[in-house]
Design a protein around this motif. Structure first.
Motif, mmCIF file in Angstrom:
data_model
loop_
_atom_site.group_PDB
_atom_site.id
_atom_site.type_symbol
_atom_site.label_atom_id
_atom_site.label_comp_id
_atom_site.label_asym_id
_atom_site.label_seq_id
_atom_site.Cartn_x
_atom_site.Cartn_y
_atom_site.Cartn_z
ATOM 1 N N GLY A 205 0.822 -1.203 0.000
ATOM 2 C CA GLY A 205 0.000 0.000 0.000
ATOM 3 C C GLY A 205 0.855 1.251 0.000
ATOM 4 O O GLY A 205 2.086 1.187 0.060
ATOM 5 N N THR A 206 0.186 2.397 -0.065
ATOM 6 C CA THR A 206 0.859 3.692 -0.083
ATOM 7 C C THR A 206 0.322 4.549 1.058
ATOM 8 O O THR A 206 -0.897 4.692 1.208
ATOM 9 C CB THR A 206 0.632 4.420 -1.418
ATOM 10 N N VAL A 207 1.218 5.141 1.834
ATOM 11 C CA VAL A 207 0.803 6.024 2.921
ATOM 12 C C VAL A 207 0.223 7.303 2.317
ATOM 13 O O VAL A 207 0.906 8.013 1.567
ATOM 14 C CB VAL A 207 1.989 6.368 3.848
ATOM 15 N N MET A 208 -1.038 7.588 2.639
ATOM 16 C CA MET A 208 -1.724 8.734 2.041
ATOM 17 C C MET A 208 -1.739 9.950 2.951
ATOM 18 O O MET A 208 -1.586 11.083 2.498
ATOM 19 C CB MET A 208 -3.157 8.351 1.665
ATOM 20 N N ARG A 209 -1.954 9.738 4.251
ATOM 21 C CA ARG A 209 -1.969 10.867 5.187
ATOM 22 C C ARG A 209 -1.705 10.363 6.602
ATOM 23 O O ARG A 209 -1.930 9.193 6.917
ATOM 24 C CB ARG A 209 -3.298 11.624 5.123
ATOM 25 N N LEU A 210 -1.217 11.300 7.428
ATOM 26 C CA LEU A 210 -0.878 10.993 8.819
ATOM 27 C C LEU A 210 -1.809 11.738 9.761
ATOM 28 O O LEU A 210 -2.169 12.897 9.522
ATOM 29 C CB LEU A 210 0.574 11.383 9.117
ATOM 30 N N MET A 211 -2.190 11.073 10.830
ATOM 31 C CA MET A 211 -2.998 11.664 11.879
ATOM 32 C C MET A 211 -2.282 11.413 13.215
ATOM 33 O O MET A 211 -1.419 10.532 13.299
ATOM 34 C CB MET A 211 -4.398 11.050 11.900
ATOM 35 N N PRO A 212 -2.646 12.159 14.275
ATOM 36 C CA PRO A 212 -1.970 11.934 15.568
ATOM 37 C C PRO A 212 -2.085 10.496 16.057
ATOM 38 O O PRO A 212 -1.207 10.013 16.779
ATOM 39 C CB PRO A 212 -2.692 12.907 16.506
ATOM 40 N N TYR A 213 -3.148 9.799 15.665
ATOM 41 C CA TYR A 213 -3.386 8.448 16.170
ATOM 42 C C TYR A 213 -2.927 7.348 15.213
ATOM 43 O O TYR A 213 -3.038 6.156 15.522
ATOM 44 C CB TYR A 213 -4.876 8.252 16.464
ATOM 45 N N GLY A 214 -2.412 7.697 14.024
ATOM 46 C CA GLY A 214 -1.969 6.663 13.107
ATOM 47 C C GLY A 214 -1.795 7.161 11.687
ATOM 48 O O GLY A 214 -1.689 8.371 11.436
ATOM 49 N N ALA A 215 -1.772 6.216 10.737
ATOM 50 C CA ALA A 215 -1.563 6.547 9.325
ATOM 51 C C ALA A 215 -2.590 5.814 8.461
ATOM 52 O O ALA A 215 -2.955 4.669 8.745
ATOM 53 C CB ALA A 215 -0.153 6.157 8.892
ATOM 54 N N PHE A 216 -3.051 6.481 7.398
ATOM 55 C CA PHE A 216 -3.982 5.871 6.455
ATOM 56 C C PHE A 216 -3.209 5.411 5.220
ATOM 57 O O PHE A 216 -2.445 6.184 4.631
ATOM 58 C CB PHE A 216 -5.082 6.853 6.066
#
Length: 487
Positions: A205-216
């Motif tokens: 997969g490809t990391v699309m965006r980061l959030m404080p609680y994890g990564a999508f």
């Protein structure tokens, strides 16, 4: 069967056979028809298909490439295509109607929802001018892509497949949508993906965006899963950016697939579980007695936890922090995030525990103390503290000697030593060294009580008074003169 169609030996005439085969050659297929085409041969530039009639279908290979420029099919695969041209020798197939066409073809494409190829010519209010079959059509900005459009100019000059969603006034008002095609394509990809992928599988997969609680992470276009921060790395991290970055290609393990909002799937992923557990290979990296560096990740009352590799933490007990001083609280000497050198004292693979020592990594200053300090040697030290049984003096980091209170009383400078404060510099004499007990006894350099054994070679001789005689040098001279007179 009539007589005209039968030869003298009962076989069908050539004319009858020709007429019977017309239906099989593609007579009933028209331009714009959608067919299920089975790949029978893959050439350098063209792909050939069996569409259920005697005429083979042909499509340009370049048109069938995926988003990565790869040809994703093989012989035997079945693809849905459209008839765009028909000759007596072959059927030309394509993913969409393109080129020169009339209003009737556009009308048919609209009614049958057949994709058409169009080229974006310009940006205009609310959308784009698109050329289709040399006719102008309009595509709203919301329908040009399946994602939010930030730069409209980036689409100008590009050719795409569109669906005609409005065909009015005899073709004077043609409205297109590329988004509908993309969404249908993604739905088909998602359906195929979830038919093949199950919990426990490892996928790319490809990391699309980061959030404080994890990564999508995007698994296929339009389908994302979430990697919780605790599943990003075997090591401790404070934020996702410490482990991954947007755009990075990653391997992920599918932990669970459930139903989410708006009919979408809720996918839980793990990056660390797609990798080997570092404890399984620790023996290849670390050994008892080895020195290494690490980062303090957590402090406790009983010691400090140090990460020596991602996912590998060891404990430095409070008693293993320093040889130089007695440490009561780890936070007095250490802090989270600090880099330290440690020595591995023990590895317990079954319990996944490692015992570490900071003080042994730095070295025991008492190991060579017997070579550095000798009895009778004059030393200069720094007062640490005064206790009821004497004065503690630091000779160097980790080496402290004791000047007993009884020795202070005998010192010529007893008052100065008694009033010494922490940090004061004092000059003393080494009386004894006991490395095995970690003890050095000190004494004053000068004492008011001097025994014969303490006399020094450079001491000035003292004149003793003789029995019944005169004392001192003058007395000696008078006694000599008196002895001469009597003789």
């Amino acid at each position: 069967m009539g007589e005209d169609n039968v030869t003298s030996n009962g076989e069908e005439s050539f004319a009858a056979m020709f007429e019977a085969s017309l239906a099989e050659t593609g007579k009933d297929l028209n331009i714009g028809d959608k067919v299920e085409a089975k790949i029978i041969s893959i050439g350098e530039t063209a792909v050939f298909f069996d569409v259920g009639v005697k005429l083979d279908g042909m499509a340009e290979k370049e048109e069938l490439l995926d988003e990565n420029g790869e040809f994703p099919f093989q012989e035997g695969d079945v693809i849905e295509l459209f008839v765009v041209k028909k000759t007596k020798d072959e059927l030309v197939l394509s993913k969409a109607l393109a080129g020169v066409g009339g209003l009737n073809q556009l009308q048919d494409a609209f009614e049958a929802k057949i994709p058409v190829e169009g080229k974006v010519k310009a940006v205009r209010k609310g959308g784009f001018d698109v050329e289709v079959f040399h006719r102008r059509a309009f595509c709203p900005v919301s329908q040009i892509d399946a994602i939010f459009v930030e730069d409209q100019d980036a689409y100008v000059g590009e050719s795409f497949l569109f669906e005609i969603i409005k065909f009015e006034n005899g073709g004077k008002n043609i409205v297109l949508s590329r988004r509908k095609l993309l969404e249908r394509e993604r739905e088909a990809q998602a359906q195929a993906f979830f038919e093949d992928v199950k919990e426990g599988d490892v996928v790319e997969g490809t990391v699309m965006r980061l959030m404080p609680y994890g990564a999508f992470v995007e698994l296929i276009p339009g389908t994302e899963g979430m990697v919780h921060i605790s599943e990003l790395s075997w090591g401790r991290i404070a934020e996702p950016a410490e482990a991954v970055s947007v755009g990075q290609q990653v391997s992920v393990k599918v932990l669970s697939i459930g139903d989410g909002d708006k009919g979408r799937k809720k996918i839980s992923l793990s990056i660390k579980q797609a990798q080997a557990d570092p404890w399984e290979t620790i023996g290849d990296t670390f050994n008892v007695g080895q020195k290494t560096t690490g980062k303090i990740v957590r402090l406790a009352d009983f010691g400090a936890f140090v990460e020596i590799a991602p996912g590998i933490e060891g404990l430095v007990h409070v008693s293993e922090i320093s040889y130089v001083k007695r440490v009561h609280k780890p936070e007095d000497e250490l802090s989270a995030g600090q880099s330290v050198s440690v020595l591995i004292k023990d590895i317990d693979l079954d319990k996944k525990r490692i015992s570490l020592s900071i003080k042994d990594a730095e070295g025991d200053p008492w190991l060579d103390v017997a070579d550095k300090y000798k009895s009778g040697q004059t030393v200069t030290g720094t007062v640490e503290k005064m206790e009821r049984f004497g004065l503690f003096v630091s000779l160097e980091p980790g080496i402290t000697g004791l000047l007993p209170k009884s020795k202070i009383a005998e010192a010529v400078n007893a008052k100065e030593l008694s009033n010494a404060r922490p940090g004061d510099s004092v000059e003393l004499c080494v009386e004894s060294v006991k490395p095995e007990e970690r003890k050095i006894s000190l004494a004053p350099t000068e004492s008011t009580t001097v025994e014969k054994s303490d006399w020094k070679p450079h001491a000035k001789p003292q004149r003793m008074e003789s029995n019944g005689g005169f004392g001192g040098l003058l007395g000696e001279k008078l006694q000599a003169a008196l002895n001469n007179k009597n003789s």
